[in-house]
Design an enzyme around this catalytic site. Structure first.
Site, PDB file in Angstrom:
ATOM      1  CG  HIS A 140       3.764  59.600  87.563  1.00 58.30           C
ATOM      2  ND1 HIS A 140       3.246  58.965  88.668  1.00 58.30           N
ATOM      3  CD2 HIS A 140       5.012  60.018  87.926  1.00 58.30           C
ATOM      4  CE1 HIS A 140       4.134  58.991  89.648  1.00 58.30           C
ATOM      5  NE2 HIS A 140       5.213  59.629  89.235  1.00 58.30           N
ATOM      6  CB  SER A 168       3.733  58.113  94.193  1.00 59.43           C
ATOM      7  OG  SER A 168       3.761  58.064  92.790  1.00 59.43           O
TER       8      SER A 168
HETATM    9  O1  PNS Z   1       9.586  58.025  90.708  1.00 60.08           O
HETATM   10  P1  PNS Z   1      10.958  58.179  91.264  1.00 60.08           P
HETATM   11  O2  PNS Z   1      11.077  57.457  92.575  1.00 60.08           O
HETATM   12  O3  PNS Z   1      11.444  59.584  91.307  1.00 60.08           O
HETATM   13  O4  PNS Z   1      11.923  57.409  90.250  1.00 60.08           O
HETATM   14  C1  PNS Z   1      13.296  57.286  90.514  1.00 60.08           C
HETATM   15  C2  PNS Z   1      13.891  56.266  89.556  1.00 60.08           C
HETATM   16  C3  PNS Z   1      13.177  54.948  89.714  1.00 60.08           C
HETATM   17  C4  PNS Z   1      13.730  56.770  88.146  1.00 60.08           C
HETATM   18  C5  PNS Z   1      15.369  56.107  89.891  1.00 60.08           C
HETATM   19  O5  PNS Z   1      15.484  55.824  91.257  1.00 60.08           O
HETATM   20  C6  PNS Z   1      16.018  54.991  89.056  1.00 60.08           C
HETATM   21  O6  PNS Z   1      16.090  55.060  87.895  1.00 60.08           O
HETATM   22  N1  PNS Z   1      16.512  53.954  89.733  1.00 60.08           N
HETATM   23  C7  PNS Z   1      17.217  52.869  89.103  1.00 60.08           C
HETATM   24  C8  PNS Z   1      18.648  52.769  89.631  1.00 60.08           C
HETATM   25  C9  PNS Z   1      19.501  53.877  89.075  1.00 60.08           C
HETATM   26  O7  PNS Z   1      19.762  53.929  87.896  1.00 60.08           O
HETATM   27  N2  PNS Z   1      19.980  54.821  89.953  1.00 60.08           N
HETATM   28  C10 PNS Z   1      20.741  55.981  89.523  1.00 60.08           C
HETATM   29  C11 PNS Z   1      22.232  55.741  89.631  1.00 60.08           C
HETATM   30  S1  PNS Z   1      22.754  55.504  91.297  1.00 60.08           S
END
Ligand code: PNS
Length: 163
Positions: free
Chosen positions: A17, A129
């Protein structure tokens, strides 16, 4: 001012990251690391406060990088920064399949929002992670996987969870 948003769960932040965040900080005027508070992942290891603390420690030497928490949709969060783009790291083709889907859903919510991809540094293509959480659970060496300054925090949490 061109702003990059680096979103993630950061449970915990890894050197993979950090590599993406640092490279983005060289390309954009400003980078906002967006820690998702309500990511749909089940049973995170760290609280959002702990995640933010670890990210802040990790980026402390990058002057144009700040850290924020997002409790809602990422595509709505991005509206706060006019003309901002999302930055995602790609480790493998499987990452692309998921990220392509995310880009399409984000564009439905916020059609102006673009996602740009940086390929992972080859040192970190295996790293995630969840690998770090697993290693910490078994008391394995975390050096080279996460910033040195947060190893103690991760090990401390793993000790508490193991009890
Ligand atoms: O590190 P990750 O788990 O791949 O991150 C994923 C993340 C947190 C970027 C993604 O799940 C996110 O932005 N979630 C917020 C909710 C959202 O916007 N979801 C997409 C539309 S359903």
């Amino acid at each position: 001012m061109k702003t990059a948003i680096c979103p993630g769960s950061f449970d915990p932040i890894t050197l993979g990251h950090l590599n993406i965040i640092e490279r983005a900080s060289h390309i954009f005027d400003r980078v906002v690391v967006c820690v998702a508070a309500n990511a749909s992942k089940t049973s995170p290891m760290f609280t959002v406060e702990e995640k933010v603390e670890m990210v802040r420690i990790a980026v402390k030497d990058l002057p144009n990088v700040s850290v924020e928490v997002n409790t809602g949709l990422l595509a709505e969060f991005a509206r706060r920064y006019e003309g901002s783009v999302l930055i995602k790291g790609l480790r493998a083709a499987s990452d692309f399949d998921y990220e392509f889907q995310m880009d399409l859903i984000n564009k439905r919510i916020n059609p102006a929002l673009e996602t740009m991809f940086l390929t992972a540094d080859q040192r970190y293509t295996f790293l995630s992670s969840s690998i770090v959480r697993e290693m910490a659970h078994y008391g394995a060496e975390l050096s080279g996987l996460v910033p040195e300054e947060i190893i103690g925090l991760i090990e401390g949490k793993a000790n508490i969870k193991r009890r």
